[in-house]
Design a protein around this motif. Structure first.
Motif, PDB file in Angstrom:
ATOM      1  N   ALA A 208      -2.644  11.640   6.921  1.00 46.75           N
ATOM      2  CA  ALA A 208      -1.572  12.482   6.402  1.00 46.75           C
ATOM      3  C   ALA A 208      -1.846  13.935   6.773  1.00 46.75           C
ATOM      4  CB  ALA A 208      -1.466  12.347   4.888  1.00 46.75           C
ATOM      5  N   VAL A 211       0.538  17.806   3.826  1.00 46.80           N
ATOM      6  CA  VAL A 211       0.941  17.208   2.553  1.00 46.80           C
ATOM      7  C   VAL A 211       0.139  17.840   1.420  1.00 46.80           C
ATOM      8  CG1 VAL A 211       1.564  15.003   3.601  1.00 46.80           C
ATOM      9  CG2 VAL A 211      -0.763  15.355   2.778  1.00 46.80           C
ATOM     10  N   SER A 215      -0.950  15.498  -4.831  1.00 46.69           N
ATOM     11  CA  SER A 215       0.290  14.831  -5.233  1.00 46.69           C
ATOM     12  C   SER A 215      -0.007  13.466  -5.851  1.00 46.69           C
ATOM     13  CB  SER A 215       1.210  14.661  -4.030  1.00 46.69           C
ATOM     14  OG  SER A 215       0.624  13.756  -3.098  1.00 46.69           O
ATOM     15  N   ASP A 216       0.977  12.942  -6.584  1.00 44.77           N
ATOM     16  CA  ASP A 216       0.838  11.634  -7.219  1.00 44.77           C
ATOM     17  C   ASP A 216       0.647  10.540  -6.172  1.00 44.77           C
ATOM     18  OD1 ASP A 216       1.138  12.816  -9.686  1.00 44.77           O
ATOM     19  OD2 ASP A 216       3.278  12.368  -9.853  1.00 44.77           O
ATOM     20  N   GLU A 217       1.301  10.685  -5.033  1.00 45.28           N
ATOM     21  CA  GLU A 217       1.198   9.673  -3.987  1.00 45.28           C
ATOM     22  C   GLU A 217      -0.235   9.534  -3.483  1.00 45.28           C
ATOM     23  OE1 GLU A 217       3.134   8.608   0.394  1.00 45.28           O
ATOM     24  OE2 GLU A 217       3.593  10.510  -0.599  1.00 45.28           O
ATOM     25  N   ILE A 218      -0.875  10.675  -3.231  1.00 43.36           N
ATOM     26  CA  ILE A 218      -2.270  10.640  -2.773  1.00 43.36           C
ATOM     27  C   ILE A 218      -3.167  10.080  -3.870  1.00 43.36           C
ATOM     28  CG2 ILE A 218      -4.235  12.047  -2.040  1.00 43.36           C
ATOM     29  CD1 ILE A 218      -2.138  11.731   0.111  1.00 43.36           C
ATOM     30  N   GLN A 219      -2.925  10.463  -5.112  1.00 41.34           N
ATOM     31  CA  GLN A 219      -3.726   9.961  -6.220  1.00 41.34           C
ATOM     32  C   GLN A 219      -3.603   8.448  -6.365  1.00 41.34           C
ATOM     33  OE1 GLN A 219      -5.999  11.726  -7.938  1.00 41.34           O
ATOM     34  NE2 GLN A 219      -5.450  13.402  -6.535  1.00 41.34           N
ATOM     35  N   GLN A 220      -2.420   7.920  -6.154  1.00 49.36           N
ATOM     36  CA  GLN A 220      -2.221   6.478  -6.239  1.00 49.36           C
ATOM     37  C   GLN A 220      -2.996   5.745  -5.151  1.00 49.36           C
ATOM     38  OE1 GLN A 220       2.024   5.960  -6.095  1.00 49.36           O
ATOM     39  NE2 GLN A 220       2.362   6.850  -8.126  1.00 49.36           N
ATOM     40  N   LEU A 221      -3.028   6.330  -3.961  1.00 51.72           N
ATOM     41  CA  LEU A 221      -3.794   5.721  -2.875  1.00 51.72           C
ATOM     42  C   LEU A 221      -5.285   5.713  -3.187  1.00 51.72           C
ATOM     43  CD1 LEU A 221      -1.895   7.323   0.153  1.00 51.72           C
ATOM     44  CD2 LEU A 221      -1.929   4.887  -0.433  1.00 51.72           C
ATOM     45  N   SER A 224      -6.112   3.076  -5.651  1.00 49.34           N
ATOM     46  CA  SER A 224      -6.101   1.725  -5.083  1.00 49.34           C
ATOM     47  C   SER A 224      -7.399   1.382  -4.368  1.00 49.34           C
ATOM     48  CB  SER A 224      -4.918   1.587  -4.111  1.00 49.34           C
ATOM     49  OG  SER A 224      -5.155   2.350  -2.930  1.00 49.34           O
TER      50      SER A 224
END
Length: 310
Positions: A208, A211, A215-221, A224
């Protein structure tokens, strides 16, 4: 001459050579034109280019060396096409299929004939040697190129014990922690906008750019199970780079204040004086910030005798 990349090495039992002795040793392994059958060659050159007369620039305990890597470009597709054409001619003339060993011999003949006519690509590779901190840094895009230069330095000096710089905390673990927990970041570390996340399984690599890494998207990754193998960071106002999981520093950018200081120096339009000024300022910045990075990563791995600078 500002470095763009940096592969760092710890120097052990460094040979004590004065500038004159080292200059003489470098001259014995100087860069020379490729011979007709030489596929590649690596030798020491002048850091300041044609106007330079010394292969070693040493100021305030900092050494700058440069090597010239020359390589003949002979595309495999060109060799393959020529081999196939010659093999077809032989097979048609003799009415039989060439054996595998015959094709290998034919390929060797083609390479021998075409190599002297191949284009030569030249690449200059710079080496920074901090004699006080016992650090060596190579400005190369790959560790393979850096190791080639260290091999040349070993050959030049007779022996050289160096190991890749290693820290107590693995860079991947630290980078992942900095992203997962912003409070864990050192006070003078600023996370950039570029990251590479690796999965533990077979989910591949996610890259990425530009970016928000908080962000929440990076935190979710990260939640996981992905881990950061590359991360853009900045040491506030001093230096920015992409930190790799092998402790390589790529895409180096030096702070505006440092560049302004270099530009403000009075070099009288002397290119070699400018080189020395830029090098000293750069070397100081690299040395100080390498120490800062090592501290961020829990200190240097190894024994106290290996890690303590004189």
């Amino acid at each position: 001459m500002w470095f763009k990349h940096l592969h760092l090495y710890r120097l052990h039992d460094a040979p004590e050579l004065d500038a004159a002795t080292l200059e003489e040793a470098l001259a014995e392994q100087a860069a020379r034109p490729l011979g007709g059958q030489d596929p590649r060659r690596l030798g020491w050159t002048f850091p300041g280019g044609r106007a330079d007369t010394s292969r070693l620039h040493e100021l305030q305990g900092q050494r700058l060396l440069s090597a010239l890597r020359q390589e003949r470009l002979l595309p495999a597709s060109v060799v393959k096409e020529e081999v196939e054409e010659r093999a077809a001619e032989v097979e048609a003339r003799e009415g039989r299929k060439l054996r595998r060993q015959e094709k290998i011999t034919l390929k060797e003949q083609v390479v021998e004939e075409l190599l002297p006519r191949a284009f030569v690509r030249s690449q200059k590779i710079d080496l920074w040697w901090d004699t006080r901190r016992r650090l060596i840094g190579v400005n190369a895009s790959s560790r393979t190129r850096a190791e080639e230069l260290l091999d040349l330095l070993r050959e030049t000096l007779g022996s050289l014990k160096v190991t890749p710089l290693a820290t107590q905390v693995m860079p991947m673990r630290a980078m992942t922690q900095w992203l997962t927990d912003p409070a864990s970041r050192p006070a003078d570390l600023v996370v950039g906008d570029q990251v590479e996340l690796k999965a533990k399984g077979d989910d591949g690599v996610l890259r990425a750019r530009q970016v928000d890494l908080d962000s929440d998207e990076i935190q979710q990754l990260l939640e996981s199970g992905r881990q950061a193998s590359k991360l853009a960071v900045e040491i506030e106002g001093r230096l920015s780079f992409v930190l790799h999981d092998d402790l390589a520093l790529k895409s180096l950018r030096f702070g505006d204040a440092l560049i302004d200081e270099a530009n403000a120096s009075d070099d009288g339009d002397d290119a070699l004086l400018r080189l020395d000024t830029d090098f000293v300022l750069m070397a100081q910045a690299l040395g100080e910030n390498t120490e800062r990075l090592i501290a961020w990563l829990g200190g240097e791995a190894g024994t106290a005798s290996d890690t303590q600078a004189p």
